[in-house]
Design a protein around this motif. Sequence first.
Motif, PDB file in Angstrom:
ATOM      1  N   ASN B 142      28.463  62.165  27.490  1.00  0.00           N
ATOM      2  CA  ASN B 142      28.787  61.929  28.899  1.00  0.00           C
ATOM      3  C   ASN B 142      28.698  60.479  29.360  1.00  0.00           C
ATOM      4  OD1 ASN B 142      29.289  64.708  29.713  1.00  0.00           O
ATOM      5  ND2 ASN B 142      27.136  65.014  29.204  1.00  0.00           N
ATOM      6  N   LEU B 143      28.049  59.624  28.568  1.00  0.00           N
ATOM      7  CA  LEU B 143      27.965  58.216  28.970  1.00  0.00           C
ATOM      8  C   LEU B 143      29.358  57.607  29.195  1.00  0.00           C
ATOM      9  CD1 LEU B 143      26.322  55.634  29.459  1.00  0.00           C
ATOM     10  CD2 LEU B 143      26.395  55.205  27.010  1.00  0.00           C
ATOM     11  N   PRO B 144      30.317  57.893  28.309  1.00  0.00           N
ATOM     12  CA  PRO B 144      31.649  57.321  28.522  1.00  0.00           C
ATOM     13  C   PRO B 144      32.257  57.750  29.856  1.00  0.00           C
ATOM     14  CG  PRO B 144      31.491  58.274  26.332  1.00  0.00           C
ATOM     15  CD  PRO B 144      30.253  58.670  27.066  1.00  0.00           C
ATOM     16  N   LEU B 145      32.079  59.023  30.187  1.00  0.00           N
ATOM     17  CA  LEU B 145      32.635  59.519  31.445  1.00  0.00           C
ATOM     18  C   LEU B 145      31.982  58.810  32.626  1.00  0.00           C
ATOM     19  CD1 LEU B 145      34.454  61.734  32.781  1.00  0.00           C
ATOM     20  CD2 LEU B 145      32.380  63.083  32.992  1.00  0.00           C
ATOM     21  N   ALA B 146      30.641  58.743  32.602  1.00  0.00           N
ATOM     22  CA  ALA B 146      29.923  58.076  33.687  1.00  0.00           C
ATOM     23  C   ALA B 146      30.355  56.613  33.793  1.00  0.00           C
ATOM     24  CB  ALA B 146      28.418  58.185  33.456  1.00  0.00           C
ATOM     25  N   THR B 147      30.495  55.972  32.631  1.00  0.00           N
ATOM     26  CA  THR B 147      30.895  54.566  32.633  1.00  0.00           C
ATOM     27  C   THR B 147      32.275  54.398  33.264  1.00  0.00           C
ATOM     28  OG1 THR B 147      29.632  54.211  30.608  1.00  0.00           O
ATOM     29  CG2 THR B 147      31.262  52.552  31.178  1.00  0.00           C
ATOM     30  N   ARG B 148      33.201  55.269  32.866  1.00  0.00           N
ATOM     31  CA  ARG B 148      34.544  55.149  33.429  1.00  0.00           C
ATOM     32  C   ARG B 148      34.534  55.405  34.936  1.00  0.00           C
ATOM     33  NH1 ARG B 148      39.418  54.651  30.172  1.00  0.00           N
ATOM     34  NH2 ARG B 148      40.422  54.933  32.182  1.00  0.00           N
ATOM     35  N   MET B 149      33.743  56.364  35.374  1.00  0.00           N
ATOM     36  CA  MET B 149      33.696  56.652  36.807  1.00  0.00           C
ATOM     37  C   MET B 149      33.167  55.451  37.576  1.00  0.00           C
ATOM     38  SD  MET B 149      32.489  60.655  36.832  1.00  0.00           S
ATOM     39  CE  MET B 149      32.937  61.128  38.500  1.00  0.00           C
ATOM     40  N   LEU B 150      32.129  54.809  37.031  1.00  0.00           N
ATOM     41  CA  LEU B 150      31.575  53.632  37.710  1.00  0.00           C
ATOM     42  C   LEU B 150      32.544  52.458  37.634  1.00  0.00           C
ATOM     43  CD1 LEU B 150      27.795  53.660  36.773  1.00  0.00           C
ATOM     44  CD2 LEU B 150      28.965  54.732  38.669  1.00  0.00           C
ATOM     45  N   LEU B 151      33.218  52.332  36.500  1.00  0.00           N
ATOM     46  CA  LEU B 151      34.164  51.229  36.338  1.00  0.00           C
ATOM     47  C   LEU B 151      35.268  51.324  37.392  1.00  0.00           C
ATOM     48  CD1 LEU B 151      34.697  48.791  34.574  1.00  0.00           C
ATOM     49  CD2 LEU B 151      36.007  50.229  33.031  1.00  0.00           C
ATOM     50  N   LEU B 152      35.716  52.549  37.642  1.00  0.00           N
ATOM     51  CA  LEU B 152      36.721  52.739  38.701  1.00  0.00           C
ATOM     52  C   LEU B 152      36.148  52.295  40.040  1.00  0.00           C
ATOM     53  CD1 LEU B 152      38.372  56.177  37.811  1.00  0.00           C
ATOM     54  CD2 LEU B 152      39.434  53.924  37.752  1.00  0.00           C
ATOM     55  N   GLY B 153      34.851  52.554  40.239  1.00  0.00           N
ATOM     56  CA  GLY B 153      34.192  52.123  41.471  1.00  0.00           C
ATOM     57  C   GLY B 153      34.222  50.614  41.594  1.00  0.00           C
ATOM     58  N   TRP B 154      33.933  49.921  40.485  1.00  0.00           N
ATOM     59  CA  TRP B 154      33.943  48.458  40.527  1.00  0.00           C
ATOM     60  C   TRP B 154      35.356  47.946  40.820  1.00  0.00           C
ATOM     61  CZ3 TRP B 154      29.194  49.250  37.862  1.00  0.00           C
ATOM     62  CH2 TRP B 154      28.170  48.376  38.254  1.00  0.00           C
ATOM     63  N   GLN B 155      36.322  48.641  40.195  1.00  0.00           N
ATOM     64  CA  GLN B 155      37.692  48.212  40.414  1.00  0.00           C
ATOM     65  C   GLN B 155      38.128  48.439  41.851  1.00  0.00           C
ATOM     66  OE1 GLN B 155      39.530  50.331  37.220  1.00  0.00           O
ATOM     67  NE2 GLN B 155      39.687  48.521  35.935  1.00  0.00           N
ATOM     68  N   ALA B 156      37.462  49.391  42.520  1.00  0.00           N
ATOM     69  CA  ALA B 156      37.851  49.694  43.887  1.00  0.00           C
ATOM     70  C   ALA B 156      37.285  48.687  44.888  1.00  0.00           C
ATOM     71  CB  ALA B 156      37.425  51.115  44.252  1.00  0.00           C
ATOM     72  N   ILE B 157      36.355  47.839  44.448  1.00  0.00           N
ATOM     73  CA  ILE B 157      35.852  46.805  45.370  1.00  0.00           C
ATOM     74  C   ILE B 157      36.950  45.755  45.511  1.00  0.00           C
ATOM     75  CG2 ILE B 157      34.079  45.069  45.798  1.00  0.00           C
ATOM     76  CD1 ILE B 157      32.191  46.618  44.060  1.00  0.00           C
ATOM     77  N   PRO B 158      37.411  45.506  46.738  1.00  0.00           N
ATOM     78  CA  PRO B 158      38.506  44.543  46.906  1.00  0.00           C
ATOM     79  C   PRO B 158      38.113  43.163  46.385  1.00  0.00           C
ATOM     80  CG  PRO B 158      38.084  45.734  48.931  1.00  0.00           C
ATOM     81  CD  PRO B 158      36.963  46.071  48.006  1.00  0.00           C
ATOM     82  N   ALA B 159      39.065  42.518  45.736  1.00  0.00           N
ATOM     83  CA  ALA B 159      38.814  41.185  45.198  1.00  0.00           C
ATOM     84  C   ALA B 159      38.366  40.216  46.290  1.00  0.00           C
ATOM     85  CB  ALA B 159      40.070  40.666  44.515  1.00  0.00           C
ATOM     86  N   GLU B 160      38.855  40.457  47.514  1.00  0.00           N
ATOM     87  CA  GLU B 160      38.491  39.580  48.633  1.00  0.00           C
ATOM     88  C   GLU B 160      36.985  39.526  48.836  1.00  0.00           C
ATOM     89  OE1 GLU B 160      40.870  41.712  48.552  1.00  0.00           O
ATOM     90  OE2 GLU B 160      42.685  40.915  49.486  1.00  0.00           O
ATOM     91  N   ARG B 161      36.311  40.690  48.557  1.00  0.00           N
ATOM     92  CA  ARG B 161      34.857  40.715  48.767  1.00  0.00           C
ATOM     93  C   ARG B 161      34.163  39.784  47.779  1.00  0.00           C
ATOM     94  NH1 ARG B 161      34.636  45.367  52.119  1.00  0.00           N
ATOM     95  NH2 ARG B 161      36.774  45.339  52.818  1.00  0.00           N
ATOM     96  N   PHE B 162      34.656  39.803  46.545  1.00  0.00           N
ATOM     97  CA  PHE B 162      34.042  38.938  45.548  1.00  0.00           C
ATOM     98  C   PHE B 162      34.316  37.474  45.874  1.00  0.00           C
ATOM     99  CE2 PHE B 162      34.241  42.817  42.867  1.00  0.00           C
ATOM    100  CZ  PHE B 162      32.882  42.928  42.668  1.00  0.00           C
ATOM    101  N   ARG B 163      35.536  37.219  46.388  1.00  0.00           N
ATOM    102  CA  ARG B 163      35.829  35.834  46.772  1.00  0.00           C
ATOM    103  C   ARG B 163      34.918  35.396  47.910  1.00  0.00           C
ATOM    104  NH1 ARG B 163      42.366  35.676  46.593  1.00  0.00           N
ATOM    105  NH2 ARG B 163      42.505  36.079  44.359  1.00  0.00           N
ATOM    106  N   LEU B 164      34.736  36.303  48.865  1.00  0.00           N
ATOM    107  CA  LEU B 164      33.847  35.996  49.983  1.00  0.00           C
ATOM    108  C   LEU B 164      32.455  35.684  49.457  1.00  0.00           C
ATOM    109  CD1 LEU B 164      33.409  35.949  53.055  1.00  0.00           C
ATOM    110  CD2 LEU B 164      32.782  38.363  52.901  1.00  0.00           C
ATOM    111  N   ALA B 165      31.996  36.529  48.543  1.00  0.00           N
ATOM    112  CA  ALA B 165      30.658  36.331  47.975  1.00  0.00           C
ATOM    113  C   ALA B 165      30.572  34.973  47.279  1.00  0.00           C
ATOM    114  CB  ALA B 165      30.337  37.454  46.994  1.00  0.00           C
TER     115      ALA B 165
END
Lengths: 344, 518, 232
Positions: B142-165
């Motif tokens: 299940n680690l791969p599944l959990a990793t992919r689910m979280l990775l999608l979460g990271w991808q869902a953070i708008p790039a603008e937020r990281f630029r702001l940071a």
Amino acid sequence: MDLSISDHPSQLERNMKTSILALGLATVATMATAQDKPVLTVLTYDSFTAEWGPGPAVEQAFEASCACDLQFVAAGDGAALLARIQMEGAASDADIVLGLDTNLTAAAAATGLFAPHGQGWKNALPVAFDDPVFLPYDWGWFAFVHDKAKLPAPPKSFEELAASDVKIIIQDPRSSTPGLGLLMWVKAAHGDRAGEIWEGLADNIVTVTPGWSEAYGLFLEGEADMVLSYTTSPAYHLIAEEDASKAAAAFSEGHYLQVEVAGKLAATDQPDLADAFLAFMGSEAFQAVIPTTNWMYPAVTPAAGLPAGFETLITPETSLLLTADEALALREGALAEWQAALAR
Amino acid sequence: MAGRIGTLRPPVGAALVAALLGAMTLGTVAVVALHAGAAMPGAADWAAVRFTVTQAALSAVISGLLAVPVARALARRRFAGRGALITLMGAPFLLPVIVAVLGLLAIFGRAGVMNDGLAALGLPRLSIYGLHGVVLAHVFLNLPLATRMLLLGWQAIPAERFRLAQSLDLTPGAQFRHLEAPMLQATLPGAMLTVFTICLASFAVALTLGGGPAATTVELAIYQALRFDFAPGRAATLAMLQFALCLTALALGWSLIRDTGFGTGLGRRVEMPAPGGWRKGMDVAAITLAAGFLMLPLGALVIRGLTGMDDLPGGMWAATLRSVLVALATTVLVTGAALVLALAAGRRAAGHRLFDAAATLPLAASSLVIGTGLFLALRGVASPSAMALPVTIAVNATLALPYAYRLLLPEARALHQGHDRLAQALGLTRWARFRLVTLPCLARPLGFGAGITAALSMGDLGVITLFAAENNATLPLFIHGLMGSYRMEAAAAAALILMGISFALFALFDGIGRHASA
Amino acid sequence: MLQLDRLVLEEPGFRLEADLTLPKGARCAVLGPSGAGKSTLLNAIAGFVAPHSGRILWDGAEIGDLPPGQRPVTILFQDQNLFPHLTVERNLALGLSPDGRLDDAARARIVEALERTGLAGLGGRRPGQLSGGQQGRAALARALLRARPLLLLDEPFAALGPALKAEMLALVRAVAEETGATVLMVTHDPQDARRLEGLTMLVAEGRAHPPMPTEALFADPPPALSAYLGTG
């Protein structure tokens, strides 16, 4: 079927219609030929019908003489067969159930769905087995199998096994017939001391698997020194793989038997064919296939004897077998002892 | 009361899908219970419940926590083979359980590579059998599944937020607190919940690696009740108990899963800052360890499989074709149904909590009970053999839907929050909206979900054993048959072929999704 | 003519009443403090917020029951006015037909609208590849193509600099003149209201006041406006 590619829509449509029509006609034709011959339906377990199992040869031989269509319906393992029969009840399409073992026959008989077999042929089982409803077609002794090179001096009894640091893998009696067989083996050999034996064995058991295949697979991977299987298991490696490294350990208490049986359903619509099949089951054509397809002993020894290689197998001096009713009566208590001893 | 108007559309399609799911899960239990009556669970059953919950909770927490550094490292590092690694990481999850266990044992077993290494160093051998072994296997699966689910979460953070940071010169720690922690708060409980529910229905892993009857799960008790005690009533009760556990976990999850305020970014690629120094070392370690943990057992399976390629029986190809067709049909069904449910839940349509529950129940469903229920319900309608493949497709679809749905849900929510107003303002037709907005925005999770579904369906033994006849075995059943008659090498080879096809199907759909994604 | 007939908007801790008319072709700034309900008012007219009571009429016909896309309205939000995954051309095509059809006739009209808004040649880009001003122009180009009688602007240019904002307001005026649209534009900035060269509606203290000519209003501000402007 016409698979030519046409880019004209109406042409394509016509092709499709023709194909569907042809398919329909073909189906009707198949049904028509099938209706010409009576169908005998045998409900059995997966590995019996597999292309490497006894099924294909048995089907061919029986159909050659019966002017009928023998159809196998596979339903998981032996326990699944009984579950399916219990669910279907008298409405079942099956005429014969093939593949129950003696641990299951009491429950199967209790359903009242089976009719007496009425066959007179004699079986060659090492113990007297004469059941009016269920007819044996093959049998084997349960045994612990090991690799001769890795374990040159295997334990010679349950007590020796318990005292040694030999690691074993067994099957769960709650989910597999060999597991249940082992439970009965210990009970039949040691009676009231069964719980004590299990406590002694607890530290030898690497793990308990849901079924035979998992256990045997783990053993072949080197996860344990011995695995619960059959005295005939080394024959498979010897004959099919030309590998003589495996052996079964002879236990001084004697070895418990697994007897595989078939029975006729009372509600069959082909009683004559069913009887013919049960009679055929005792014949050379059926029995000669068993040793190298099911890797068990045939219920009737073929005229030509057993295949070369079987003479290398151990022959236990004592055969143990509880009657179906005894097995059923002892099961719950034996299971509790087993759980208590291993659950520490 | 001034409310949002858009949420009032009645979700007819979603209600239909949810009803079907309810029928396949709770309905089949009800059929079994009606057939046999119910029975009270005994002391042994409660012990099974305790063990089930313990191992599932441990597996979920450990899989979830380990997935955080791995997903984070994968989100912010770019290296050759990254895409391939992410795709490959899906593989363990897609394997038939016993095959995965054998792969794991080749590395961690008594005679495995790791123990041979320990022995060579003069250290004592470690046993994999016991609660820790069960958890290890569940983490592997299940680690791969959990990793992919979280990775999608990271991808869902708008790039603008990281630029702001970055523009605010936030430290990596502050960035984690302000951007990543809220995302994790929203996605991690969902990922853990998914793993937890999957592990609730564990049977073969728990028993094989559990070491003995102390490792009895509810699913094993169900199996025993159905097959050896001939007590379908007790099985029905146990199945209800299993659903109750699942729903409790779900209710708990709902209170944990919060909606984060992430808007929709302007479709730029993830541009997460990748700090150097010790942080880079940590990322490299996380990726290497995870890749090794997941890949070594797979490598062992490949080596085992290759040796048996010569003696594959001829009937295997027909079984393979059957499995592929079943997988494709299942994928079509699941993708459609999950999309309908996720879109309705994403716009918080009336009954969205019910849809969520209906889409989660199958995770805790016992395929044995589903099979038995369907068998009882359908026995008067058609012959079981004729129903084998349709039933397999229906059951596989039911069991795979939760994954597709969970993957779609967050993105469906983001889609609704980001674009619903504009789509409504422009009065887009349903088809135009579907084609121009929904599909391109959800292509990635749709493709991933379809890939998982196809592969799960390939590898799932499901209920076909109850229905199967002479000529309709699927590939997993065929492998099971090989293993059941000493043909372990042929089984390993067939399993390698199964793994290859599962993986190819997964990569195909995942690739289509990535290619079509906006 | 836009008519808000005893319109009441309510949310927890918020209430806004409006009973006013806006003549056809008027350009009206909506001015008032934060949280007074300017955006809510526009969202109600556009169909995203259901009124508590009262009616919204356009040319005498009630539009309050229509779904947003079928109202005679184009609205530009503060952000997310373009689909980020579609090209500018595709985004504009959605203004021409709600099924997003993109045929030669549509392409020609889109090219023309892009030229009119100073975006010639940028139709193939995605919104992420445009500057903020260009994104505003693209949204206005789509409004031009939609040519709905009511153009609602919910501070779409708030993030732009003064010079750029002045340009955009000029473009709004041009689009409105070309399509004959009635404009309602939310702003904080009295300068924006002046640049629109029309009417101003004050939204404050739970009420949307009837629109007044901007210069006259600023020359003699009522107390609520003075308070907002800080001149009272």
